[in-house]
Design an enzyme around this catalytic site. Structure first.
Site, PDB file in Angstrom:
ATOM      1  N   ASP A  38       3.394   0.552  12.322  1.00 40.75           N
ATOM      2  CA  ASP A  38       2.193   0.014  11.666  1.00 40.75           C
ATOM      3  C   ASP A  38       1.904  -1.433  12.073  1.00 40.75           C
ATOM      4  O   ASP A  38       0.898  -2.002  11.649  1.00 40.75           O
ATOM      5  CB  ASP A  38       2.320   0.113  10.139  1.00 40.75           C
ATOM      6  CG  ASP A  38       2.268   1.555   9.669  1.00 40.75           C
ATOM      7  OD1 ASP A  38       1.835   2.426  10.450  1.00 40.75           O
ATOM      8  OD2 ASP A  38       2.672   1.822   8.524  1.00 40.75           O
ATOM      9  N   CYS A  91      -5.929   8.136   8.168  1.00 42.63           N
ATOM     10  CA  CYS A  91      -6.061   7.636   9.543  1.00 42.63           C
ATOM     11  C   CYS A  91      -5.614   8.713  10.521  1.00 42.63           C
ATOM     12  O   CYS A  91      -4.532   9.268  10.399  1.00 42.63           O
ATOM     13  CB  CYS A  91      -5.253   6.357   9.720  1.00 42.63           C
ATOM     14  SG  CYS A  91      -6.009   4.955   8.887  1.00 42.63           S
ATOM     15  N   LYS A 116       0.831  -1.212   0.000  1.00 52.13           N
ATOM     16  CA  LYS A 116       0.000   0.000   0.000  1.00 52.13           C
ATOM     17  C   LYS A 116       0.864   1.260   0.000  1.00 52.13           C
ATOM     18  O   LYS A 116       0.679   2.148  -0.829  1.00 52.13           O
ATOM     19  CB  LYS A 116      -0.905   0.018   1.237  1.00 52.13           C
ATOM     20  CG  LYS A 116      -1.561   1.368   1.480  1.00 52.13           C
ATOM     21  CD  LYS A 116      -2.442   1.382   2.709  1.00 52.13           C
ATOM     22  CE  LYS A 116      -1.833   1.872   3.973  1.00 52.13           C
ATOM     23  NZ  LYS A 116      -1.655   3.302   4.160  1.00 52.13           N
ATOM     24  N   ASN A 117       1.808   1.335   0.938  1.00 55.43           N
ATOM     25  CA  ASN A 117       2.520   2.603   1.093  1.00 55.43           C
ATOM     26  C   ASN A 117       3.537   2.857  -0.023  1.00 55.43           C
ATOM     27  O   ASN A 117       3.989   3.982  -0.195  1.00 55.43           O
ATOM     28  CB  ASN A 117       3.149   2.706   2.486  1.00 55.43           C
ATOM     29  CG  ASN A 117       2.070   2.924   3.547  1.00 55.43           C
ATOM     30  OD1 ASN A 117       0.935   3.290   3.214  1.00 55.43           O
ATOM     31  ND2 ASN A 117       2.403   2.683   4.802  1.00 55.43           N
ATOM     32  N   ARG A 153      -0.512  14.685  12.814  1.00 63.06           N
ATOM     33  CA  ARG A 153       0.419  14.285  11.744  1.00 63.06           C
ATOM     34  C   ARG A 153       0.842  15.516  10.948  1.00 63.06           C
ATOM     35  O   ARG A 153       0.337  15.785   9.858  1.00 63.06           O
ATOM     36  CB  ARG A 153      -0.236  13.209  10.866  1.00 63.06           C
ATOM     37  CG  ARG A 153      -0.592  11.970  11.679  1.00 63.06           C
ATOM     38  CD  ARG A 153      -1.287  10.906  10.853  1.00 63.06           C
ATOM     39  NE  ARG A 153      -0.376  10.174   9.988  1.00 63.06           N
ATOM     40  CZ  ARG A 153      -0.784   9.225   9.131  1.00 63.06           C
ATOM     41  NH1 ARG A 153      -2.064   8.917   9.039  1.00 63.06           N
ATOM     42  NH2 ARG A 153       0.086   8.596   8.383  1.00 63.06           N
ATOM     43  N   ARG A 206      -9.251   0.245   3.474  1.00 64.78           N
ATOM     44  CA  ARG A 206      -8.332   1.238   2.949  1.00 64.78           C
ATOM     45  C   ARG A 206      -6.991   0.604   2.565  1.00 64.78           C
ATOM     46  O   ARG A 206      -6.285   1.091   1.695  1.00 64.78           O
ATOM     47  CB  ARG A 206      -8.054   2.194   4.109  1.00 64.78           C
ATOM     48  CG  ARG A 206      -7.865   3.575   3.740  1.00 64.78           C
ATOM     49  CD  ARG A 206      -7.770   4.368   5.004  1.00 64.78           C
ATOM     50  NE  ARG A 206      -8.751   5.411   4.932  1.00 64.78           N
ATOM     51  CZ  ARG A 206      -8.885   6.362   5.821  1.00 64.78           C
ATOM     52  NH1 ARG A 206      -8.152   6.363   6.897  1.00 64.78           N
ATOM     53  NH2 ARG A 206      -9.772   7.292   5.640  1.00 64.78           N
TER      54      ARG A 206
HETATM   55  N1  EPU Z   1       6.567  14.204  11.378  1.00 74.12           N
HETATM   56  C1  EPU Z   1       6.765  15.525  11.681  1.00 74.12           C
HETATM   57  N2  EPU Z   1       6.722  16.431  10.651  1.00 74.12           N
HETATM   58  C2  EPU Z   1       6.523  16.062   9.357  1.00 74.12           C
HETATM   59  C3  EPU Z   1       6.301  14.698   9.066  1.00 74.12           C
HETATM   60  C4  EPU Z   1       6.336  13.794  10.093  1.00 74.12           C
HETATM   61  O1  EPU Z   1       6.960  15.893  12.835  1.00 74.12           O
HETATM   62  O2  EPU Z   1       6.511  16.932   8.487  1.00 74.12           O
HETATM   63  C5  EPU Z   1       6.617  13.199  12.461  1.00 74.12           C
HETATM   64  C6  EPU Z   1       5.273  12.497  12.677  1.00 74.12           C
HETATM   65  O3  EPU Z   1       4.449  13.226  13.557  1.00 74.12           O
HETATM   66  C7  EPU Z   1       5.710  11.163  13.216  1.00 74.12           C
HETATM   67  C8  EPU Z   1       7.044  10.904  12.520  1.00 74.12           C
HETATM   68  O4  EPU Z   1       7.484  12.155  12.047  1.00 74.12           O
HETATM   69  O5  EPU Z   1       5.944  11.245  14.599  1.00 74.12           O
HETATM   70  C9  EPU Z   1       6.984   9.942  11.363  1.00 74.12           C
HETATM   71  O6  EPU Z   1       5.952  10.324  10.453  1.00 74.12           O
HETATM   72  P1  EPU Z   1       6.028   9.987   8.891  1.00 74.12           P
HETATM   73  O7  EPU Z   1       6.080  11.248   8.145  1.00 74.12           O
HETATM   74  O8  EPU Z   1       7.092   8.973   8.671  1.00 74.12           O
HETATM   75  O9  EPU Z   1       4.609   9.327   8.634  1.00 74.12           O
HETATM   76  P2  EPU Z   1       3.717   9.462   7.342  1.00 74.12           P
HETATM   77  O10 EPU Z   1       4.567   9.634   6.149  1.00 74.12           O
HETATM   78  O11 EPU Z   1       2.614  10.417   7.576  1.00 74.12           O
HETATM   79  C10 EPU Z   1       3.823   6.935   6.753  1.00 74.12           C
HETATM   80  C11 EPU Z   1       2.827   5.842   6.495  1.00 74.12           C
HETATM   81  C12 EPU Z   1       2.155   5.464   7.792  1.00 74.12           C
HETATM   82  C13 EPU Z   1       3.212   5.041   8.807  1.00 74.12           C
HETATM   83  C14 EPU Z   1       4.293   6.128   8.961  1.00 74.12           C
HETATM   84  C15 EPU Z   1       5.454   5.693   9.813  1.00 74.12           C
HETATM   85  C16 EPU Z   1       2.123   6.294   4.256  1.00 74.12           C
HETATM   86  C17 EPU Z   1       1.060   6.769   3.344  1.00 74.12           C
HETATM   87  N3  EPU Z   1       1.840   6.319   5.546  1.00 74.12           N
HETATM   88  O12 EPU Z   1       3.067   8.015   7.273  1.00 74.12           O
HETATM   89  O13 EPU Z   1       1.343   4.354   7.477  1.00 74.12           O
HETATM   90  O14 EPU Z   1       2.619   4.833  10.058  1.00 74.12           O
HETATM   91  O15 EPU Z   1       4.807   6.468   7.664  1.00 74.12           O
HETATM   92  O16 EPU Z   1       6.055   4.566   9.286  1.00 74.12           O
HETATM   93  O17 EPU Z   1       3.179   5.870   3.806  1.00 74.12           O
HETATM   94  C18 EPU Z   1      -0.461   2.900   7.738  1.00 74.12           C
HETATM   95  O18 EPU Z   1      -0.067   2.329   6.714  1.00 74.12           O
HETATM   96  O19 EPU Z   1      -1.341   2.438   8.504  1.00 74.12           O
HETATM   97  C19 EPU Z   1       0.135   4.174   8.098  1.00 74.12           C
HETATM   98  C20 EPU Z   1      -0.416   5.007   8.955  1.00 74.12           C
END
Ligand code: EPU
Length: 421
Positions: free
Chosen positions: A307, A117, A22-23, A122, A400
């Site tokens: 995750d 989610c 998915k990701n 976030r 999803r």
């Molecule tokens: N963070 C910041 N600022 C930013 C971005 C992130 O402070 O600009 C912080 C977040 O608050 C968090 C950490 O950095 O504490 C990591 O967040 P990340 O950006 O890695 O998460 P994401 O890109 O929003 C993706 C996956 C999530 C998964 C996370 C962590 C996708 C679409 N989503 O989210 O997947 O939990 O990485 O591995 O790739 C899921 O598949 O269920 C899911 C939620």
């Protein structure tokens, strides 16, 4: 509204084939915006997040055909709009990758803030920091991000992320792909889907090196060309089936996986007492459902994935002894499912970012709701391991990200049905 009815207590037996990640898919499909020409993407999972993304892309002018189930040909040559529909964008998280992709290709993008989610705050400050570093002018309102460039366009630069962020790493790679000069992303995320995105873009003519390490270099190219690419198998979907067998017991061959990507999960399950055999692209798991407690701390790849936090928590809830589960990525993630698990008889004590889970001999069925994707997956596992019947509501969260989960579990002998209320 659909619900799942799960009758627990049956060990899982047989084989399950893991779908495309998915990701990775939700990063690669927006990345097709950068390509002039046709790109053929295989192993695209049949999940609602992908359906929404395809609708967004079609709406801004991409031509998309489904060549075979899970194989799409995308032609983004004639995209006309840099303003994807907000009502679609806000239905999912990864729609924010359109910011980096549209900015890179057209020098502008007007994209609503994403949904998805909602288990924690976030922020996207690191994405914005990256866009600004490359020369974009960024205006943020409560609902939108508006990105523009001056006559010089974007230009490669060094960006050091303050936190390891999957989303920011993807968005900066996308923005940098067509930006002249070299972009260096430091403290980059190393997840398998980052490597998959880089491999996809390189197949289409990009010059990205270092993906999978914490320093990624992107040398901007003038344009990308068409090509064909297959998405990697889903690490978390595979981990979810492994956790289901661990908790409910059984003997299952999990096919179409990359065992290396699974080590952070399989090593924990082995500590808990399950038997694992790795093959080239499959893993066999055997469990008699009697697990030992353990300690898990989530962290970015190659650590134990956030995750998988909820799914391993269910294993802990039926394991002998006290387990300790620490969440280091999204502190509030426990609240999406622990109350529901407690209703099923789990003994969980949350103290800040750590949950103490005292294993019980068994859980019992209950009427529970999914509050996010992985929380929903965990409650399905709990239902499979529990005695009696579990009704799971809000299953749109599960759909999803898990392709045909009811069919796959049914084929493993589980009693699970999807009912329309
Ligand atoms: N963070 C910041 N600022 C930013 C971005 C992130 O402070 O600009 C912080 C977040 O608050 C968090 C950490 O950095 O504490 C990591 O967040 P990340 O950006 O890695 O998460 P994401 O890109 O929003 C993706 C996956 C999530 C998964 C996370 C962590 C996708 C679409 N989503 O989210 O997947 O939990 O990485 O591995 O790739 C899921 O598949 O269920 C899911 C939620």
């Amino acid at each position: 509204m659909a619900i799942y009815e799960i009758k627990g207590g049956t060990p899982l037996q047989g084989e399950v084939t893991i779908s495309g990640a998915k990701n990775a898919a939700v990063a690669i499909l927006p990345a097709a915006v950068l390509v002039s020409g046709k790109c053929r993407v295989e192993n695209v999972p049949d999940i609602s997040d992908v359906h929404i993304l395809l609708d967004i892309l079609k709406d801004i002018g991409a031509e998309i055909t489904e060549e075979a189930p899970g194989t799409f040909v995308l032609d983004c040559t004639n995209i006309t709009s840099t303003q994807p529909k907000p009502e679609l964008v806000c239905q999912m998280r990864a729609s924010y990758y359109l910011m980096g992709a549209l900015l890179s290709r057209f020098g502008k993008a007007h994209v609503a803030l994403p949904g998805g989610c909602n288990f924690a705050s976030r922020p996207i400050d690191q994405h914005i920091k990256g866009f600004r570093a490359l020369g974009a002018k960024v205006e943020e309102t409560e609902d939108y991000v508006n990105l523009t460039t001056d006559e010089n366009g974007l230009c490669g630069r060094r960006v050091s992320l303050d936190v390891v962020s999957v989303g920011a790493t993807v968005n900066i790679i996308l923005a940098a792909t067509l930006a002249p000069g070299q972009t260096v992303i430091e403290n980059a995320a190393k997840e398998p889907h980052i490597v998959d995105l880089a491999n996809f873009l390189n197949t289409m003519g990009a010059r990205i090196s270092g993906a999978g390490t914490d320093t990624i270099k992107v040398r901007g190219v003038e344009q990308l060309h068409g090509g064909s690419y297959a998405i990697i198998p889903d690490q978390i979907e595979a981990g979810t089936y492994l956790a289901a067998v661990a908790a409910a017991g059984g003997n299952v061959l999990v096919k179409n996986v990359i065992p290396k990507h699974m080590e952070c999960i399989t090593s924990k399950l082995q500590e808990m007492g399950v038997k694992i055999n790795d093959y080239d692209d499959a893993i066999r798991i055997r469990s008699d459902g009697r697990l030992h407690g353990t300690t898990v701390k989530t962290s970015p790849y190659p650590g134990f994935p956030t995750d998988m936090q909820a799914q391993i928590c269910v294993c802990m809830a039926v394991a002998e002894g006290v387990s300790r589960l620490t969440e280091n990525v999204y502190e509030t993630r426990f609240f999406g499912y622990c109350t529901e698990l407690q209703e099923m008889g789990a003994d969980i004590l949350i103290n800040g970012k750590t949950a103490l889970v005292t294993g019980r001999e068994s859980l019992h069925g209950a009427d529970v709701s999914a509050h996010d994707l992985r929380a929903g997956a965990a409650l399905i596992i709990a239902g499979l391991a529990a005695t009696g019947t579990t009704l799971l509501r809000n299953v749109h969260f599960v759909e999803r990200g898990y392709e045909h989960i009811v069919e796959k579990l049914t084929a493993l002998g589980a009693s699970i049905s999807r009912l329309e209320e």
